[in-house]
Design an enzyme around this catalytic site. Structure first.
Site, PDB file in Angstrom:
ATOM      1  N   ASP A  81      -8.278   4.074   1.167  1.00 23.17           N
ATOM      2  CA  ASP A  81      -7.214   4.188   2.264  1.00 23.17           C
ATOM      3  C   ASP A  81      -8.055   4.784   3.505  1.00 23.17           C
ATOM      4  O   ASP A  81      -8.603   5.817   3.502  1.00 23.17           O
ATOM      5  CB  ASP A  81      -6.113   5.340   1.881  1.00 23.17           C
ATOM      6  CG  ASP A  81      -5.537   5.986   2.490  1.00 23.17           C
ATOM      7  OD1 ASP A  81      -5.195   5.439   3.684  1.00 23.17           O
ATOM      8  OD2 ASP A  81      -4.353   6.656   1.994  1.00 23.17           O
ATOM      9  N   CYS A 130      -1.349   0.937   7.529  1.00 26.01           N
ATOM     10  CA  CYS A 130      -2.853   0.687   7.600  1.00 26.01           C
ATOM     11  C   CYS A 130      -3.138  -0.504   6.854  1.00 26.01           C
ATOM     12  O   CYS A 130      -3.408  -1.591   7.251  1.00 26.01           O
ATOM     13  CB  CYS A 130      -3.663   1.879   7.045  1.00 26.01           C
ATOM     14  SG  CYS A 130      -3.399   3.364   8.298  1.00 26.01           S
ATOM     15  N   ARG A 131      -3.409  -0.575   5.439  1.00 27.31           N
ATOM     16  CA  ARG A 131      -4.085  -1.630   4.651  1.00 27.31           C
ATOM     17  C   ARG A 131      -3.055  -2.655   4.410  1.00 27.31           C
ATOM     18  O   ARG A 131      -3.528  -3.845   4.788  1.00 27.31           O
ATOM     19  CB  ARG A 131      -4.334  -0.854   3.428  1.00 27.31           C
ATOM     20  CG  ARG A 131      -5.477  -0.046   3.512  1.00 27.31           C
ATOM     21  CD  ARG A 131      -5.691   0.858   1.962  1.00 27.31           C
ATOM     22  NE  ARG A 131      -4.303   1.676   1.884  1.00 27.31           N
ATOM     23  CZ  ARG A 131      -4.337   2.496   0.806  1.00 27.31           C
ATOM     24  NH1 ARG A 131      -5.168   2.287  -0.322  1.00 27.31           N
ATOM     25  NH2 ARG A 131      -3.284   3.175   0.559  1.00 27.31           N
ATOM     26  N   SER A 132      -1.777  -2.610   4.025  1.00 31.81           N
ATOM     27  CA  SER A 132      -1.124  -3.875   3.617  1.00 31.81           C
ATOM     28  C   SER A 132      -0.538  -4.561   5.177  1.00 31.81           C
ATOM     29  O   SER A 132      -0.598  -5.735   5.330  1.00 31.81           O
ATOM     30  CB  SER A 132       0.198  -3.586   2.925  1.00 31.81           C
ATOM     31  OG  SER A 132       0.940  -2.639   3.640  1.00 31.81           O
ATOM     32  N   ASN A 141       2.406   1.588   4.368  1.00 35.01           N
ATOM     33  CA  ASN A 141       2.597   0.139   4.894  1.00 35.01           C
ATOM     34  C   ASN A 141       2.487   0.145   6.665  1.00 35.01           C
ATOM     35  O   ASN A 141       3.098  -0.341   7.396  1.00 35.01           O
ATOM     36  CB  ASN A 141       3.987  -0.186   4.843  1.00 35.01           C
ATOM     37  CG  ASN A 141       4.210  -1.745   5.295  1.00 35.01           C
ATOM     38  OD1 ASN A 141       5.466  -1.858   5.408  1.00 35.01           O
ATOM     39  ND2 ASN A 141       3.334  -2.570   5.290  1.00 35.01           N
ATOM     40  N   CYS A 196       0.955  -1.168   0.034  1.00 34.80           N
ATOM     41  CA  CYS A 196      -0.034  -0.208   0.037  1.00 34.80           C
ATOM     42  C   CYS A 196       0.790   1.266   0.004  1.00 34.80           C
ATOM     43  O   CYS A 196       2.004   1.222  -0.331  1.00 34.80           O
ATOM     44  CB  CYS A 196      -0.958  -0.055   1.227  1.00 34.80           C
ATOM     45  SG  CYS A 196      -0.241   0.097   2.926  1.00 34.80           S
TER      46      CYS A 196
END
Ligand code: 4NP
Length: 154
Positions: free
Chosen positions: A124, A12-14, A10, A7
């Site tokens: 995001d 939050c999402r990934s 690195n 993401c």
């Protein structure tokens, strides 16, 4: 099989996707056979743990991601991983900017590659609230379950 989730930051999402994938794989017949990591196209948060909201969200689902540390994607990652799986199209664009030409076809959207949602993006949540993180978790956990099913099926 080695999978790298990417993401922007690195944090939050990934990291959430890495946690969901590790958890779903650990309780599957593939336990110990798939290597999962995550990275960001940007390096601003390198060395930091995931965002506290991401940690809290994952913990609420029984997954501990607090030990992860952010890092920036490198060119070596294209050799080290079979697939680079991105959260959104901006990530794809940034990843392709440094991808060796022979590895470009190994870059995909996570939700698309998992078969969860064609061309699907993970929004995001960084400037959002807890409900945005909860939505990310639902998406990455759906993807994790679908990835396990895909890999088990061969
Ligand atoms: P992520 O979220 O890409 O899901 O880790 C973000 C984290 C940090 C920033 C942007 C997005 N940032 O601009 O610092």
């Amino acid at each position: 099989m080695k999978l790298l989730v990417v993401c922007l930051g690195n944090i939050c999402r990934s990291p959430m996707a890495e946690g969901a994938l590790r958890a779903r794989l650990a309780s599957s017949p593939l336990a110990g056979r798939v290597h999962v990591d995550s990275a960001g196209t940007g390096g601003w948060h390198a060395g930091e743990p995931p965002d506290r909201r991401a940690i809290a969200c994952a913990r609420g689902q029984g997954v501990d991601i607090g030990g992860q540390r952010a890092r920036q994607l490198t060119r070596e990652d294209f050799d080290a991983f079979d697939w680079i799986l991105c959260a959104d199209r901006a990530n794809i664009r940034d990843v392709l900017r440094i991808a060796p030409s022979a590895r470009r076809d190994r870059v995909a959207l996570l939700l698309d590659w998992a078969g969860v949602q064609a061309d699907g993006e993970i929004p995001d949540p960084y400037t959002g609230g807890p409900e945005d993180f909860a939505r990310v978790w639902r998406l990455v956990d759906s993807a994790a379950q679908a990835v396990v099913a895909r890999l088990v099926a061969g």
